[in-house]
Design a protein around this motif. Structure first.
Motif, mmCIF file in Angstrom:
data_model
loop_
_atom_site.group_PDB
_atom_site.id
_atom_site.type_symbol
_atom_site.label_atom_id
_atom_site.label_comp_id
_atom_site.label_asym_id
_atom_site.label_seq_id
_atom_site.Cartn_x
_atom_site.Cartn_y
_atom_site.Cartn_z
ATOM 1 N N LEU A 180 43.003 16.280 50.951
ATOM 2 C CA LEU A 180 41.877 16.165 51.892
ATOM 3 C C LEU A 180 40.983 17.396 51.819
ATOM 4 C CD1 LEU A 180 43.635 14.505 54.970
ATOM 5 C CD2 LEU A 180 41.844 13.499 53.541
ATOM 6 N N PHE A 181 41.608 18.544 51.646
ATOM 7 C CA PHE A 181 40.811 19.767 51.478
ATOM 8 C C PHE A 181 39.976 19.657 50.201
ATOM 9 C CE2 PHE A 181 40.225 24.001 49.599
ATOM 10 C CZ PHE A 181 39.496 24.605 50.605
ATOM 11 N N GLY A 182 40.618 19.272 49.131
ATOM 12 C CA GLY A 182 39.919 19.138 47.852
ATOM 13 C C GLY A 182 38.716 18.205 47.951
ATOM 14 N N ILE A 247 41.528 33.044 55.358
ATOM 15 C CA ILE A 247 40.132 32.666 55.096
ATOM 16 C C ILE A 247 40.077 31.476 54.144
ATOM 17 C CG2 ILE A 247 37.981 33.468 54.015
ATOM 18 C CD1 ILE A 247 38.831 36.309 55.007
ATOM 19 N N CYS A 248 39.225 30.513 54.475
ATOM 20 C CA CYS A 248 39.079 29.335 53.607
ATOM 21 C C CYS A 248 38.565 29.777 52.239
ATOM 22 C CB CYS A 248 38.114 28.330 54.224
ATOM 23 S SG CYS A 248 37.658 27.033 53.063
ATOM 24 N N PRO A 249 39.297 29.463 51.173
ATOM 25 C CA PRO A 249 38.893 29.938 49.840
ATOM 26 C C PRO A 249 37.561 29.338 49.371
ATOM 27 C CG PRO A 249 40.767 28.431 49.667
ATOM 28 C CD PRO A 249 40.550 28.702 51.132
ATOM 29 N N ARG A 250 37.295 28.109 49.758
ATOM 30 C CA ARG A 250 36.042 27.486 49.289
ATOM 31 C C ARG A 250 34.838 28.075 50.024
ATOM 32 N NH1 ARG A 250 36.678 21.495 48.695
ATOM 33 N NH2 ARG A 250 37.008 21.584 50.928
ATOM 34 N N CYS A 251 34.955 28.210 51.361
ATOM 35 C CA CYS A 251 33.835 28.760 52.126
ATOM 36 C C CYS A 251 33.598 30.222 51.752
ATOM 37 C CB CYS A 251 34.104 28.638 53.630
ATOM 38 S SG CYS A 251 34.041 26.925 54.194
ATOM 39 N N ALA A 252 34.684 30.935 51.462
ATOM 40 C CA ALA A 252 34.564 32.359 51.125
ATOM 41 C C ALA A 252 33.685 32.559 49.898
ATOM 42 C CB ALA A 252 35.939 32.966 50.899
ATOM 43 N N PHE A 273 43.576 22.726 57.651
ATOM 44 C CA PHE A 273 42.255 22.311 57.150
ATOM 45 C C PHE A 273 41.204 23.336 57.525
ATOM 46 C CE2 PHE A 273 39.921 20.802 60.971
ATOM 47 C CZ PHE A 273 40.901 21.052 61.918
ATOM 48 N N CYS A 274 39.996 23.140 56.970
ATOM 49 C CA CYS A 274 38.866 24.017 57.264
ATOM 50 C C CYS A 274 37.816 23.222 58.038
ATOM 51 C CB CYS A 274 38.282 24.547 55.960
ATOM 52 S SG CYS A 274 36.740 25.460 56.222
ATOM 53 N N VAL A 275 37.366 23.790 59.158
ATOM 54 C CA VAL A 275 36.393 23.062 59.992
ATOM 55 C C VAL A 275 35.017 22.992 59.334
ATOM 56 C CG1 VAL A 275 37.402 23.395 62.286
ATOM 57 C CG2 VAL A 275 35.996 25.210 61.291
ATOM 58 N N ARG A 276 34.733 23.933 58.443
ATOM 59 C CA ARG A 276 33.388 23.979 57.889
ATOM 60 C C ARG A 276 33.207 23.049 56.681
ATOM 61 N NH1 ARG A 276 30.950 26.972 53.734
ATOM 62 N NH2 ARG A 276 28.692 27.021 53.936
ATOM 63 N N CYS A 277 34.112 23.130 55.740
ATOM 64 C CA CYS A 277 33.866 22.380 54.505
ATOM 65 C C CYS A 277 34.591 21.052 54.425
ATOM 66 C CB CYS A 277 34.167 23.272 53.290
ATOM 67 S SG CYS A 277 35.863 23.802 53.174
ATOM 68 N N GLN A 278 35.317 20.676 55.476
ATOM 69 C CA GLN A 278 35.925 19.340 55.507
ATOM 70 C C GLN A 278 35.212 18.550 56.596
ATOM 71 O OE1 GLN A 278 40.235 21.075 54.974
ATOM 72 N NE2 GLN A 278 40.369 18.862 54.769
HETATM 73 ZN ZN LIG Z 1 36.043 25.869 54.117
#
Ligand SMILES: [Zn+2]
Length: 279
Positions: A180-182, A247-252, A273-278
């Motif tokens: 789901l993160f991916g 820290i979320c690796p994708r948002c970082a 999960f990440c609130v920003r990128c999911q």
């Molecule tokens: Zn994120």
């Protein structure tokens, strides 16, 4: 609990050790595990192991017209022993398969949630454990289109829907979170609301996280064979699973003040999960 990649790694490790060998003797050291050991196991003695396959998290040992089915449960471990004669039975060694030559395999399961079943090959598709299983996630049959159709009208969160073995077989909590993160899909979204395009992306991500984990498992196979058969998660780098507060690796990679991975409980299990990128 071993998930699909761990079971596949066990299968890959056992395959060269077991395939083509004749079963000399089957020994059980208690009545059973989660359910009693099957009756008539003795008839497998003297038969040759044709192949070792996997369905969801079940290992299937094909012996002529019968299949011996092993599920590792929560804590099960299978160890391939080059020489069983020198093996001193350890606590929780419940099921032992002597093979031709000196070797064999030992199934150890302290918590006894594992399973050993036997089914005739022709009855496999109708067996209780298999008849309602969804497609294998790594098979060609599992496509975005199929997933979209299976999720249609489902009013449960997508995180929960993916754990339903009737939707897709063998996805556990860890790879559910990672996929789901991916895919950038929020775990709370209702399964039935996912678009066809999102299902395409999600299927790709499911296959991707599983394949990578199996690959990582493959590199640990050497140890697995020579050592104690310990099942681990192979140093596979999880991006969100068990990373609450990191820290979320994708948002970082995108913004300065990236959000932290959050943990919520869904269906009694942790979701990361990440609130920003999911979304
Ligand atoms: Zn994120």
């Amino acid at each position: 609990m071993p998930e699909l990649p761990e079971v596949e790694t066990v299968r890959l490790g056992l395959e060269p050790f077991m395939t083509g060998k004749t079963v000399r003797k089957i020994t059980t050291h208690r009545e059973g595990l989660r359910v009693p050991f099957p009756e008539g196991l003795a008839r497998l003695q003297g038969r040759k192991i044709d192949k070792l396959t996997r369905r969801a998290k079940y290992l299937l040992v094909h012996l002529g017209s019968d299949i011996l089915i092993i599920h590792l449960g929560m804590s099960g471990r299978i160890t391939a022993m080059a020489n069983l004669k020198n093996h001193k039975r350890a606590k929780h060694d419940h099921f032992i398969l002597d093979l031709e030559g000196d070797g064999g395999i030992v199934f150890n399961d302290p918590r006894r949630f594992g399973l050993v079943l036997m089914v005739a090959e022709k009855d496999m598709a109708h067996h209780e454990a298999f008849k309602s299983l969804g497609p294998e996630p790594l098979s060609k049959e599992f496509t975005g289109k199929i997933l979209h159709a299976r999720l249609k009208g489902k009013k449960v969160p997508i995180k929960i829907a993916l754990l339903d073995q009737r939707v897709v077989a063998g996805i556990g909590n860890i790879y559910d979170c990672e996929a789901l993160f991916g895919a950038g899909i929020a775990p709370q979204r209702l399964a039935g609301d996912l678009s066809a395009k999102e299902c395409d992306v999600l299927v790709k991500c499911i296959k991707d996280v599983l394949a990578k984990a199996i690959k990582a498992g493959g590199s640990s196979l050497k140890d697995y064979r020579k050592a104690d058969g310990e099942l681990g998660y192979f140093q596979y780098g999880f991006k969100v699973y068990d990373r609450e507060g990191e820290i979320c690796p994708r948002c970082a990679a995108e913004i300065k003040k990236a959000p932290l991975i959050q943990r919520i409980t869904q269906g009694g299990r942790s979701t990361f999960f990440c609130v920003r990128c999911q979304k």
